[in-house]
Motif scaffolding. Structure first.
Motif, mmCIF file in Angstrom:
data_model
loop_
_atom_site.group_PDB
_atom_site.id
_atom_site.type_symbol
_atom_site.label_atom_id
_atom_site.label_comp_id
_atom_site.label_asym_id
_atom_site.label_seq_id
_atom_site.Cartn_x
_atom_site.Cartn_y
_atom_site.Cartn_z
ATOM 1 N N LYS A 153 0.838 -1.201 0.000
ATOM 2 C CA LYS A 153 0.000 0.000 0.000
ATOM 3 C C LYS A 153 0.879 1.259 0.000
ATOM 4 N N SER A 162 1.136 4.161 -3.098
ATOM 5 C CA SER A 162 0.478 5.437 -2.758
ATOM 6 C C SER A 162 1.386 6.613 -3.105
ATOM 7 N N ILE A 218 -4.443 6.134 4.788
ATOM 8 C CA ILE A 218 -4.382 4.855 4.063
ATOM 9 C C ILE A 218 -4.316 3.641 4.994
#
Length: 443
Positions: A180, A184, A193
């Motif tokens: 992630k 990002s 997030i």
């Protein structure tokens, strides 16, 4: 290993080291199984510093103990500082107190504090198998800051796949995967997030329950918190694989009526093996006296129709086997959490139907065998077959119920396995058999 030992004997240490470097650390640890006690330390000292600790963590208990007892304080210090904390705690738990003292004496103050803290947790709890080497982030960080931070400290962490986001006072507020972060934008804040719906466990949670969570949610790591949800460590999948192996071994031993032991069979002394087996064998032997008392009580029946004796082994064996089949399936179902305490009546109903089908088929086949082929008296054949049917019915229902009852009373369901089920069913089969014979044959 013969080639490496030859290099060592000829003092060609560089060649021996190069030969070892060609192999995976796990394979090197396995090679040490072939080395006699006199050469274990010699070969271990040949290993380069960067892989020595990794090899050490995969070695067997006896070899690790031998190495620790033979190394200098400086060498011990190097190994301890290079090992992950959870691996250090695992092998310290196997060592005698005097060796543990020496190891701790040679660890840094910070390492020593952490090890002592982990050793205080109850055996088989989350705290006893967790590691404190994880990546923790602040929710105010940007993605760019987080990645820089991971690059800086990640080399010494057991895993960086999942990072743990902490708030004030180290409260666990969420998790974020390295995937992630990489995908990002750099200026996004971590708080935007993170995943706040995550699985975590308390430090006192039983390791068997944690293994179930790893399986259920396909986890690679799980955070461990205290009673105030402050993050104190994580448990990784490699430790859970060891737990599953340990729990399965323990269940097999209990199912075979033995005291659980972590020691390897060939490395365990004869006296220790005997000690682990004899208690349960004594219990089962004494409980089997009930079977003898039942036979004595119905002695008149046996004297009147001697042929009844010939069918006792068959009835008892079939009943014990039928009960063992059911108990094995239910114990497995409980272990995998496919069956719960609330399912006891479903289990009873299912085993009743299964045992009815099995009982009818076996009773019919048995009737044909003993009446038509062995020319046994009709009433005796009927007596044996009716007894067989009810014995199978009782055995399978008991085999399904007893492990669940054990679970209800916080006992290990594996205790209610083959030996105990067989003992109970044997007694029940004889009572049914002799009662049926007394009634049908009017003895």
């Amino acid at each position: 290993m013969e080639k490496i030992l030859k290099f060592v004997d000829e003092k060609k240490f560089i060649e021996a080291r190069q030969e070892l470097k060609k192999k995976n650390v796990v394979d090197i640890a396995e090679l040490f199984e072939e080395v006699d006690k006199e050469n274990v330390v010699k070969v271990f000292r040949v290993l380069s510093k960067d892989i020595a600790a990794d090899v050490f963590s995969y070695m067997g208990h006896e070899q690790r103990r031998l190495i620790i007892e033979s190394l200098t304080d400086k060498e011990i210090s190097n190994i301890i500082e290079d090992l992950f904390i959870d691996d250090t705690v695992d092998f310290l738990e196997e060592l005698p107190a005097n060796v543990v003292k020496r190891v701790l004496k040679n660890a840094s103050e910070d390492t020593r504090k952490i090890i002592n803290q982990l050793l205080r947790y109850p055996e088989s709890s989350a705290g006893s198998i967790m590691t404190v080497e994880y990546v923790d982030l602040k929710k105010e960080m940007t993605v760019e800051d987080a990645i820089k931070y991971i690059k800086k400290i990640g080399i010494d962490k057991e895993t960086i796949n999942t990072c743990y986001v902490l708030g004030d006072d180290r409260h666990l507020e969420g998790i974020v995967s390295i995937r992630k972060l990489i995908l990002s934008d750099n200026d996004i804040l971590i708080r935007d997030i993170i995943k706040t719906d995550f699985i975590y466990v308390n430090t006192l949670e039983d390791q068997e329950n944690i293994a179930g969570l790893f399986k259920k949610y396909d986890l690679l790591a799980i955070p461990v918190t205290d009673n105030e949800t402050k993050l104190v460590g994580i448990i990784t999948i490699d430790d859970i694989v060891d737990v599953i192996d340990q729990e399965n071994t323990e269940d097999f031993q209990k199912m075979a009526a033995m005291a659980p032991s972590d020691e390897e069979y060939l490395k365990t002394s004869v006296w220790t093996l005997a000690k682990h087996r004899i208690v349960w064998l004594l219990v089962l032997m004494i409980s089997a006296t009930f079977t003898g008392n039942i036979i004595k009580r119905f002695n008149d029946v046996l004297e009147s129709v001697v042929v009844l004796t010939a069918f006792i082994p068959m009835l008892m064996d079939t009943g014990g086997n039928a009960g063992s089949q059911s108990s094995t399936l239910i114990i497995r179902g409980l272990a995998l959490e496919e069956i719960g305490l609330k399912d006891i009546f479903k289990v009873i109903f299912k085993e009743f139907r299964v045992s009815s089908i099995v009982g009818i088929v076996l009773a019919l086949v048995n009737f044909i065998r003993i009446y038509y082929f062995e020319k046994t008296n009709f009433l005796i054949s009927i007596t044996v077959c009716i007894t067989l049917f009810f014995t199978i019915l009782l055995a399978k229902v008991l085999g399904g119920i007893l492990p669940i009852v054990a679970k209800k009373f916080k006992m290990d369901p594996a205790i209610m396995a083959s030996p105990l089920i067989t003992t109970i069913v044997d007694a029940a089969a004889l009572i049914i058999y002799f009662s049926m014979a007394s009634w049908l044959l009017r003895i």
